[in-house]
Design a protein around this motif. Structure first.
Motif, mmCIF file in Angstrom:
data_model
loop_
_atom_site.group_PDB
_atom_site.id
_atom_site.type_symbol
_atom_site.label_atom_id
_atom_site.label_comp_id
_atom_site.label_asym_id
_atom_site.label_seq_id
_atom_site.Cartn_x
_atom_site.Cartn_y
_atom_site.Cartn_z
ATOM 1 N N MET A 1 13.519 -3.768 -0.143
ATOM 2 C CA MET A 1 12.375 -3.951 0.712
ATOM 3 C C MET A 1 11.938 -5.414 0.742
ATOM 4 N N THR A 2 12.164 -6.087 -0.366
ATOM 5 C CA THR A 2 11.844 -7.511 -0.415
ATOM 6 C C THR A 2 12.714 -8.299 0.554
ATOM 7 N N VAL A 3 13.992 -7.997 0.576
ATOM 8 C CA VAL A 3 14.901 -8.690 1.491
ATOM 9 C C VAL A 3 14.516 -8.390 2.933
ATOM 10 N N SER A 4 14.154 -7.163 3.224
ATOM 11 C CA SER A 4 13.717 -6.801 4.569
ATOM 12 C C SER A 4 12.467 -7.587 4.963
ATOM 13 N N LEU A 25 6.322 -10.321 -4.112
ATOM 14 C CA LEU A 25 5.994 -9.497 -5.276
ATOM 15 C C LEU A 25 5.476 -8.119 -4.859
ATOM 16 N N VAL A 26 4.589 -8.063 -3.876
ATOM 17 C CA VAL A 26 4.032 -6.786 -3.424
ATOM 18 C C VAL A 26 5.126 -5.892 -2.849
ATOM 19 N N TYR A 27 5.995 -6.445 -2.012
ATOM 20 C CA TYR A 27 7.053 -5.629 -1.411
ATOM 21 C C TYR A 27 8.109 -5.227 -2.440
ATOM 22 N N GLY A 31 8.553 -1.191 -3.457
ATOM 23 C CA GLY A 31 9.840 -0.499 -3.380
ATOM 24 C C GLY A 31 10.316 -0.003 -4.734
ATOM 25 N N ALA A 32 10.181 -0.832 -5.757
ATOM 26 C CA ALA A 32 10.663 -0.472 -7.091
ATOM 27 C C ALA A 32 9.864 0.681 -7.699
ATOM 28 N N LEU A 33 8.547 0.606 -7.614
ATOM 29 C CA LEU A 33 7.721 1.680 -8.174
ATOM 30 C C LEU A 33 7.894 2.971 -7.393
ATOM 31 N N SER A 34 8.055 2.856 -6.093
ATOM 32 C CA SER A 34 8.294 4.041 -5.284
ATOM 33 C C SER A 34 9.614 4.700 -5.679
ATOM 34 N N GLY A 65 6.851 7.304 0.171
ATOM 35 C CA GLY A 65 6.494 6.710 -1.121
ATOM 36 C C GLY A 65 6.453 5.194 -1.082
ATOM 37 N N THR A 66 7.433 4.586 -0.429
ATOM 38 C CA THR A 66 7.462 3.122 -0.348
ATOM 39 C C THR A 66 6.288 2.594 0.466
ATOM 40 N N ALA A 67 6.010 3.229 1.588
ATOM 41 C CA ALA A 67 4.881 2.791 2.420
ATOM 42 C C ALA A 67 3.558 2.951 1.674
ATOM 43 N N VAL A 68 3.373 4.078 1.012
ATOM 44 C CA VAL A 68 2.119 4.336 0.298
ATOM 45 C C VAL A 68 1.966 3.392 -0.899
ATOM 46 N N MET A 69 3.029 3.210 -1.674
ATOM 47 C CA MET A 69 2.941 2.351 -2.852
ATOM 48 C C MET A 69 2.700 0.892 -2.452
ATOM 49 N N THR A 70 3.385 0.436 -1.432
ATOM 50 C CA THR A 70 3.200 -0.943 -0.986
ATOM 51 C C THR A 70 1.797 -1.137 -0.416
#
Length: 137
Positions: A1-4, A25-27, A31-34, A65-70
């Motif tokens: 997600m960071t690369v995106s 860092l946020v992205y 992604g990682a926590l999700s 999950g990725t959208a919500v966590m980010t």
């Protein structure tokens, strides 16, 4: 997600932003926590279902999950910035300030930040879902 996110920022404005490190860092953490939370969750509910159901479970779990966590991490960063102007912790005014600051941050993420997932994020999501579907234990 960071690369995106980096590719999207590069295409949008050539990475000319003063908050590049914070965004990365946020992205990354979103992604990682999700991934850490949603993959076991999807594995549990995908079970021994057909491959199409497993793919759908992973696709939905990872995308939501990725959208919500980010968005959550973005809201907490937003809240941390504005905390110096908020009322003391635990008061009724603080609760309202926390809720409305977080809600406005999630809205801002939905309007501006969600598009940073789209150049490569969708392709990575499909690839990860296919990989997890094939290699589910």
């Amino acid at each position: 997600m960071t690369v995106s996110a980096l590719v999207a920022l590069y295409l949008r404005n050539g990475l000319l932003t003063s908050h590049l490190a914070a965004l990365v860092l946020v992205y990354f953490l979103g992604g990682a926590l999700s991934w850490l939370v949603m993959v076991p969750f999807a594995r549990r509910y995908a079970g021994h279902r057909p491959p199409t159901a497993r793919f759908a479970a992973f696709f939905l779990a990872l995308s939501i999950g990725t959208a919500v966590m980010t968005a959550f991490l973005f809201a907490m960063d937003y809240r941390w910035f504005y905390a110096r102007w908020h009322a003391p912790f635990g008061t009724l005014v603080w609760i309202f300030q926390f809720l409305f600051t977080s809600a406005s941050a999630v809205y801002q993420f939905a309007v501006l930040g969600f598009t940073l997932f789209l150049p490569l994020g969708l392709l990575c999501l499909i690839a990860a879902s296919v990989y997890l579907t094939r290699h589910m234990r």
